[in-house]
Design an enzyme around this catalytic site. Sequence first.
Site, mmCIF file in Angstrom:
data_model
loop_
_atom_site.group_PDB
_atom_site.id
_atom_site.type_symbol
_atom_site.label_atom_id
_atom_site.label_comp_id
_atom_site.label_asym_id
_atom_site.label_seq_id
_atom_site.Cartn_x
_atom_site.Cartn_y
_atom_site.Cartn_z
ATOM 1 N N ASP A 1 17.692 -7.511 -18.864
ATOM 2 C CA ASP A 1 18.315 -6.503 -20.019
ATOM 3 C C ASP A 1 17.339 -5.617 -20.876
ATOM 4 O OD1 ASP A 1 20.570 -5.590 -21.008
ATOM 5 O OD2 ASP A 1 20.762 -6.918 -22.685
ATOM 6 N N THR B 1 17.524 -11.290 -13.129
ATOM 7 C CA THR B 1 17.663 -12.308 -14.436
ATOM 8 C C THR B 1 18.638 -13.263 -13.650
ATOM 9 O OG1 THR B 1 18.771 -12.765 -16.398
ATOM 10 C CG2 THR B 1 19.400 -10.778 -15.462
ATOM 11 N N ASP C 1 20.689 -14.888 -15.653
ATOM 12 C CA ASP C 1 21.923 -14.734 -16.498
ATOM 13 C C ASP C 1 23.007 -13.652 -15.931
ATOM 14 O OD1 ASP C 1 20.182 -16.235 -18.153
ATOM 15 O OD2 ASP C 1 19.355 -14.557 -19.310
ATOM 16 N N ARG D 1 21.918 -17.604 -21.468
ATOM 17 C CA ARG D 1 21.829 -16.930 -22.957
ATOM 18 C C ARG D 1 23.180 -16.634 -23.486
ATOM 19 N NH1 ARG D 1 16.920 -14.700 -24.849
ATOM 20 N NH2 ARG D 1 15.979 -14.599 -22.673
ATOM 21 N N ARG E 1 7.123 -11.852 -22.070
ATOM 22 C CA ARG E 1 8.245 -11.323 -22.742
ATOM 23 C C ARG E 1 7.212 -10.228 -23.670
ATOM 24 N NH1 ARG E 1 12.812 -13.423 -21.597
ATOM 25 N NH2 ARG E 1 12.916 -15.541 -21.085
HETATM 26 O O1 F6P Z 1 17.061 -14.908 -19.641
HETATM 27 C C1 F6P Z 1 16.643 -15.946 -18.522
HETATM 28 C C2 F6P Z 1 16.582 -17.159 -19.574
HETATM 29 O O2 F6P Z 1 16.159 -18.360 -18.704
HETATM 30 C C3 F6P Z 1 17.960 -17.498 -20.297
HETATM 31 O O3 F6P Z 1 18.973 -18.047 -19.514
HETATM 32 C C4 F6P Z 1 17.233 -18.486 -21.293
HETATM 33 O O4 F6P Z 1 18.323 -18.625 -22.345
HETATM 34 C C5 F6P Z 1 15.948 -17.914 -21.590
HETATM 35 O O5 F6P Z 1 15.559 -17.115 -20.496
HETATM 36 C C6 F6P Z 1 14.956 -18.799 -21.845
HETATM 37 O O6 F6P Z 1 13.924 -18.230 -22.276
HETATM 38 P P1 F6P Z 1 12.330 -18.739 -22.008
HETATM 39 O O7 F6P Z 1 11.750 -19.133 -20.823
HETATM 40 O O8 F6P Z 1 11.494 -17.756 -22.927
HETATM 41 O O9 F6P Z 1 12.157 -20.166 -23.119
#
Ligand code: F6P
Length: 321
Positions: free
Chosen positions: A103, A126, A128, A172, A72
């Site tokens: 997104d 994703t 999500d 999310r 990210r």
């Molecule tokens: O967007 C994918 C996702 O797995 C979401 O479902 C979750 O809220 C988020 O990423 C978790 O992010 P990270 O892996 O940065 O903790």
Amino acid sequence: MNKIAILCSGGDVSGMNPAIKRFVEYSFNQGLEPYFVYGGYEGLIDNIIKKAVYSDVTGIIHRGGTKIYSARSTRFTEKKYRQIAADNLNALGIDKLIILGGDGSLRGIDIFFQEHNIAFCGIPSTIDNDINGTQYCLGVDTALNVIKMATDNIRDTASSFKRAFVIEVMGRDCGYLALVSALTSGAEMCLIPEIAYDLDSLKKRYLKEVEQGRNYFIAIIAEGLGNTKEISSWFETEIGFESRVTTLGHIQRGGNPTVRERLMAYQFTTYAIDALLSGKRNTVICYNNANFDFKYINEINEKTYEIDKDLLALGKSLLQK
Ligand code: F6P
């Protein structure tokens, strides 16, 4: 030779590795020179861009995660770093990009394209399933199958006790994973941000069901509601059932990609490369009503995703049955 690069951005999904494999093989097949950008937009900025060869993608089709890493990137939200990224691509003579991401990643490439006019095709990726313009995003089927397996296992122990099991799933702000999981696992309760619910009327119904012999509850809660622990306490105080919480967490992002996932990865990637070869410069390959179609990136980003109304209606009826 024409050069094309691929990168993965944001939360990884199972299905990225099959897509990367197809990318290399189909690029060679089409006379393109394939490149990997390692670590998403961060790698684009830091110039971690390497020529791909067949041996890079042997033995990865069955693996979750992504061989070329994801990230990210906050730097990519800044114009000066996007400039560096474009300079890196231009220096290597890469003028086509495939982006696997969610997104936020598709919003990033939209701005990058407006500024630097480097052709790309997005592949919605994703777990999500929350990208406007497509009914399917890479990673969703595998995540749903992971949730299915976990819920089935929890049901085994739930049915051996008089207990409530409250399972929190990812997504999310979107309730898609929770909704489909609840509908396909026979859950008694499904709470998601998109559907209003009334705990008092659920209480009445559940107490009646307990009187009629219900011995356990499975509740699937979308993480976006942020109230999993409260719901678990509610089962204890209002329904009189001992309760346990399981937060599935990142196990939902991994695992052996399902057959559907591998096929979707194959098709998404093939059509994305075809799109770039046919002169499409700023589109996303989408999947709607069992067909693939392309949408311009601005169409994707102009709205936020909404779960299909028919599916939502089924979710509402699950709470009312
Ligand atoms: O967007 C994918 C996702 O797995 C979401 O479902 C979750 O809220 C988020 O990423 C978790 O992010 P990270 O892996 O940065 O903790």
